[in-house]
Design an enzyme around this catalytic site. Structure first.
Site, short mmCIF file in Angstrom:
data_model
loop_
_atom_site.label_atom_id
_atom_site.label_comp_id
_atom_site.label_asym_id
_atom_site.label_seq_id
_atom_site.Cartn_x
_atom_site.Cartn_y
_atom_site.Cartn_z
N GLY A 53 0.92 -1.28 -0.28
CA GLY A 53 0.00 -0.15 -0.06
C GLY A 53 0.38 1.47 -0.08
O GLY A 53 0.16 2.49 -0.59
N GLU A 108 3.41 4.31 6.18
CA GLU A 108 2.00 3.70 5.68
C GLU A 108 1.66 4.11 5.17
O GLU A 108 1.56 5.74 5.33
CB GLU A 108 1.65 3.27 7.50
CG GLU A 108 1.98 1.57 7.60
CD GLU A 108 1.14 0.18 6.65
OE1 GLU A 108 0.47 -0.01 5.60
OE2 GLU A 108 0.84 -0.22 7.37
N ASP A 109 0.57 3.84 4.55
CA ASP A 109 -1.00 3.80 3.20
C ASP A 109 -1.87 4.50 4.33
O ASP A 109 -2.01 5.71 4.44
CB ASP A 109 -1.11 3.10 2.57
CG ASP A 109 -1.93 1.54 3.11
OD1 ASP A 109 -1.09 1.45 4.01
OD2 ASP A 109 -1.67 1.17 2.36
N ASP A 112 -5.09 1.85 10.11
CA ASP A 112 -6.84 1.61 10.80
C ASP A 112 -6.63 1.00 12.37
O ASP A 112 -6.94 1.91 12.95
CB ASP A 112 -7.28 0.56 9.62
CG ASP A 112 -8.82 0.52 9.77
OD1 ASP A 112 -9.22 0.36 10.48
OD2 ASP A 112 -9.33 -0.72 9.37
N ASP A 168 -5.73 -0.80 -1.83
CA ASP A 168 -6.55 -1.43 -2.95
C ASP A 168 -7.81 -2.46 -2.16
O ASP A 168 -8.15 -1.76 -1.38
CB ASP A 168 -5.87 -2.67 -3.11
CG ASP A 168 -5.46 -3.29 -1.82
OD1 ASP A 168 -4.69 -2.63 -1.01
OD2 ASP A 168 -5.78 -4.72 -1.70
N ARG A 174 -4.95 0.59 -7.06
CA ARG A 174 -4.07 1.01 -6.61
C ARG A 174 -3.35 2.01 -6.87
O ARG A 174 -2.49 2.67 -7.02
CB ARG A 174 -2.58 0.12 -6.56
CG ARG A 174 -3.39 -0.70 -5.12
CD ARG A 174 -1.44 -2.03 -4.73
NE ARG A 174 -1.98 -2.84 -3.95
CZ ARG A 174 -1.73 -3.10 -3.48
NH1 ARG A 174 -1.57 -1.79 -2.55
NH2 ARG A 174 -2.40 -4.13 -2.62
#
Ligand code: IMP
Ligand code: MG
Length: 188
Positions: A53, A108-109, A112, A168, A174
């Site tokens: 990611g 990190e993308d 969560d 994604d 992506r």
């Protein structure tokens, strides 16, 4: 050809609408780059991107940084092909660089639940780095259950599924140049 910038897209049969534009991302990256330049001046940090990611965010972010720096990658998997986390972290690729006494910046993308980042920060301890910092493009603050270190955040977002700019849905999407959110109004 220029970037593909549709207002909405369909991915795996679901509709997504633009949420954070290319321009907004670029403006935020300028500020993050300036911040990193200031804080890591004279330290030659090493960015560790979390595959898959973070690859687009990291590639762009690095080009807003002007101090000497290095890059390497590790690969984790927690989502499988679903829109909710599997609750398990699997490491699929180890870091190759030597991190002892280095200033490590984990990239990190999205954070969560925080499970993946917690795992990464714990892992770093084995390598005896001089410091560990965390930068994430997106943070779903209300979804974060684990007590996790986050030093730099691109955007705080609500607990909604997002796509594009490296993120994604079952491996698709992506390549989208901006960030899209699942369009709840299209669910019947
Ligand atoms: P966490 O371990 O629950 O914090 O999840 C982090 C990972 O889940 C991220 O690195 C992403 O790969 C993935 N993820 C979390 N939320 C989303 C989302 O909204 N869209 C796509 N991937 C997501
Ligand atoms: Mg990820």
């Amino acid at each position: 050809m220029s970037f593909f910038l549709p207002e909405n897209v369909e991915c795996n049969g679901e509709r997504f609408v633009v949420y954070i534009s290319k321009k907004q991302i670029e403006e935020r990256l300028i500020l993050l780059g300036e911040q990193l330049d200031k804080e890591f001046k004279g330290k030659k940090p090493i960015f560790i991107g979390v595959l898959n990611g973070a690859f687009i965010f990291l590639a762009d972010l690095m080009r807003y940084v002007s101090i000497p720096c290095e890059v390497d990658f590790m690969k984790l998997s927690s989502y499988g092909d679903e829109k909710v986390s599997s609750g398990q972290v699997t490491q699929l690729k180890e870091i190759d660089a030597k991190l002892k006494d280095r200033h490590v910046i984990l990239v990190e993308d999205i954070i969560d639940t925080g499970l993946s980042m917690k795992y990464m920060v714990e892992r770093m301890k084995n390598f005896e780095p001089a410091s560990v910092s965390v930068v994430t493009l997106l943070h779903k603050k209300e979804a974060t259950l684990h007590d996790v270190q986050i030093d730099y955040v691109g955007f705080e977002i609500p607990t909604k599924f997002v796509l594009g700019y490296g993120l994604d849905y079952a491996q698709e999407g992506r390549n989208l140049a901006q960030i899209y959110v699942l369009d709840d109004s299209s669910v019947v």
